[in-house]
Scaffold this active site. Structure first.
Site, PDB file in Angstrom:
ATOM      1  N   LYS A 116      52.577  44.926  49.958  1.00 50.97           N
ATOM      2  CA  LYS A 116      52.706  46.067  48.963  1.00 50.97           C
ATOM      3  C   LYS A 116      52.292  45.641  47.628  1.00 50.97           C
ATOM      4  CE  LYS A 116      54.312  48.809  52.293  1.00 50.97           C
ATOM      5  NZ  LYS A 116      54.308  47.960  53.373  1.00 50.97           N
TER       6      LYS A 116
HETATM    7  C1  LIG Z   1      54.316  48.344  54.876  1.00 51.40           C
HETATM    8  C2  LIG Z   1      54.284  47.293  55.813  1.00 51.40           C
HETATM    9  C3  LIG Z   1      53.373  47.250  57.022  1.00 51.40           C
HETATM   10  C4  LIG Z   1      52.702  48.434  57.514  1.00 51.40           C
HETATM   11  O1  LIG Z   1      51.568  48.797  56.715  1.00 51.40           O
HETATM   12  P1  LIG Z   1      50.847  50.177  56.426  1.00 51.40           P
HETATM   13  O2  LIG Z   1      49.912  50.165  55.470  1.00 51.40           O
HETATM   14  O3  LIG Z   1      52.099  51.088  56.301  1.00 51.40           O
HETATM   15  O4  LIG Z   1      50.209  50.332  58.075  1.00 51.40           O
HETATM   16  C5  LIG Z   1      53.479  46.127  57.666  1.00 51.40           C
HETATM   17  N1  LIG Z   1      53.885  45.057  57.369  1.00 51.40           N
HETATM   18  C6  LIG Z   1      54.797  44.919  56.361  1.00 51.40           C
HETATM   19  C7  LIG Z   1      55.601  43.847  56.028  1.00 51.40           C
HETATM   20  C8  LIG Z   1      54.955  46.154  55.522  1.00 51.40           C
HETATM   21  O5  LIG Z   1      55.804  45.821  54.344  1.00 51.40           O
END
Ligand SMILES: *Cc1c(COP(=O)(O)O)cnc(C)c1O
Length: 502
Positions: A116
């Protein structure tokens, strides 16, 4: 370049408006009206530059209402070597499993150790510039629903950013102890964190409802504020994610792993469908991607959708060891469906209304055919997740987190089923130290587990020799600042109270 809502094509906005607003008033998501097409020459230019150079190119093609200087400033401030532990914020790691090469795109070297950060380190810069362009001096209130990683990454990105306030809601029993500790210890004068009694979908629904309730918006406007979103429904979250797929491709070519022009597959551990959608958008720009492999945990609503064309969220919600993927309503799928329905806002609205009212919809035969031809959906449970972590570690000493392990496992299933040996990029989305207990159980099944989270971190470090990321090690002795818990129905009241505008 202009953007419009997936649920009302007549709602047309600039990039700055799309980013400032987050979500359209009709509840739809903003999408670009067209995609820039990169030629062979463009890609050859991108090969020669670094991550920041690639980011600037992509941003400038989508944010046409930003000046080159503005984009430069955003990119330079976001992807610094000290925040991302090096000059490439999204490096490739080359390992192997079952003797076959595994190309892992490590997206978790940022300040909160989850992918993120790739978007949320730049979003505050994009947002403050967008606000300047679109609003007369209003403060932005960022509301976030998080399944764990978005919350911390958004807090860290927005802390003490002028003219913003940020409020994060997380499911009280739906995040890992490290994720909870990361959020509850957050510093900054403009931040607030609250747990809700419910799961991530309840938190996300609550936030969406607050965004689309006119009376609440009016109340904010009276107080010179407006809502914005740091969730992946915001275009400013998705755009930065396109960059790392293009950059990964360039790195694979430069590292001699593929030839220029070769096709690749991408494998993405998926929750809200933002990350995998970004790879699809990169392919629309010309990046040669053959298959989009969508990996889920036991919450396998997307696996079923890809295989049958029926999206049905009426099913048991599992709390798993990959909590950032514990999601039954994958918001960004709406953007893909808009595109696949031939940019039809009517069709998209029909499906999304059915989802809201019955929890279910079925797409057209054309969309079904597209999904089965271009996507592969698979899932794996917690036991297989840990088994994958263990095998990967034992074979080549590569340690991955639970979410990445889901992707690796589904990739193995895909290869076993299809025999496809196209070079693949596996998105690695978090540091294993965010999920120390599950990872430790996988690599040291016989060890007696210590009690506290940080003792587990230390033990994992001893057993694997993999360094603990500094931002996590630094949390050890930090006291919690936040402990509120509220019912998900009470979120609107909570927000107004937190803003002092009841
Ligand atoms: C948010 C997240 C995901 C999922 O990603 P999306 O873009 O919501 O599909 C997968 N793994 C981790 C560690 C995340 O923080």
């Amino acid at each position: 370049m202009l953007y419009n809502s997936t649920q009302n094509a007549a709602e047309v906005v600039s990039a700055a408006q799309a980013i400032a607003q987050g979500i359209s008033k009709d509840g739809g998501l903003f999408v670009p009206q067209e995609f820039p097409k990169y030629t062979e020459e463009t890609f050859r230019e991108l090969l020669k530059t670094d991550y920041k150079g690639r980011a600037k190119k992509v941003f400038s093609d989508f944010l046409t209402d930003f000046t080159a200087e503005e984009i430069d400033e955003c990119v330079e401030k976001a992807y610094t070597a000290d925040k991302f532990g090096g000059t490439n914020p999204a490096p490739m790691a080359y390992t192997k499993l079952n003797g076959a090469p595994l190309n892992i795109l490590e997206l978790w070297h940022g300040p909160t150790c989850a992918f993120k950060d790739m978007a949320l380190q730049i979003l505050p810069h994009l947002l403050t510039k967008s606000l300047k362009k679109t609003n007369d001096g209003k403060d932005a209130v960022i509301l976030v629903a998080t399944s764990g990683d978005t919350g911390k990454a958004a807090l860290e990105g927005f802390k003490d950013v002028d003219h913003t306030k940020i409020l994060v809601f997380y499911p009280v029993n739906g995040v890992s102890p490290m994720q909870k500790h990361q959020m509850n210890t957050q510093e900054g004068s403009n931040v607030r964190v609250c747990a809700i009694e419910g799961n991530f979908d309840d938190a996300q629904t609550g936030v969406k409802k607050i965004f689309t309730t006119p009376e609440i918006a009016e109340k904010l406007a009276e107080n010179n504020m407006l809502f914005s979103s740091a969730n992946s429904i915001n275009w400013g979250r998705l755009l930065p994610q396109i960059v790392y797929y293009i950059s990964a491709y360039c790195d694979l070519v430069n590292d001699g792993k593929i030839a220029f022009g070769d096709k690749i597959n991408v494998v993405v551990p998926t929750g809200n469908f933002g990350n995998i959608l970004a790879s699809y958008y990169a392919s629309l720009m010309g990046l040669p991607i053959a298959k989009f492999i969508c990996a889920s945990n036991a919450n396998n609503v997307l696996t079923d959708f890809i295989r049958t064309g029926v999206y049905d969220k009426n099913r048991h919600f599992y709390t798993t060891m990959s909590p950032s993927m514990d999601i039954l309503v994958s918001s960004n799928l709406e953007r893909l469906l808009y595109k696949l329905s031939g940019n039809s806002d009517d069709t998209t609205r029909e499906w999304m209304t059915a989802l809201k009212t019955t929890g279910k919809y079925e797409v057209s035969d054309e969309v079904k055919a597209f999904m089965t031809d271009n996507f592969y959906g698979g899932y794996c449970d917690d036991a297989k997740t840990q088994d994958t972590i263990s095998r990967l570690f034992n074979e080549d000493h590569y340690l991955c987190d639970t979410h990445t392990a889901v992707a690796v496992n589904v990739y193995e299933q895909y290869v076993a089923e299809t025999g496809d040996t196209t070079p693949s990029v596996i998105a690695s989305t978090a540091s294993p130290y965010k999920f120390s207990k599950s990872v430790l159980e996988a690599v040291a099944p016989d060890a007696a587990l210590p009690e506290t989270e940080f003792d587990m971190v230390d033990m994992l470090n001893e057993k694997t020799g993999m360094p603990v990321p500094a931002p996590l090690a630094g949390l050890k002795n930090k006291a919690a600042r936040f402990s509120d818990v509220t019912a998900s129905e009470k979120m609107p009241e909570y927000v107004l109270k937190a803003l002092n505008i009841e």
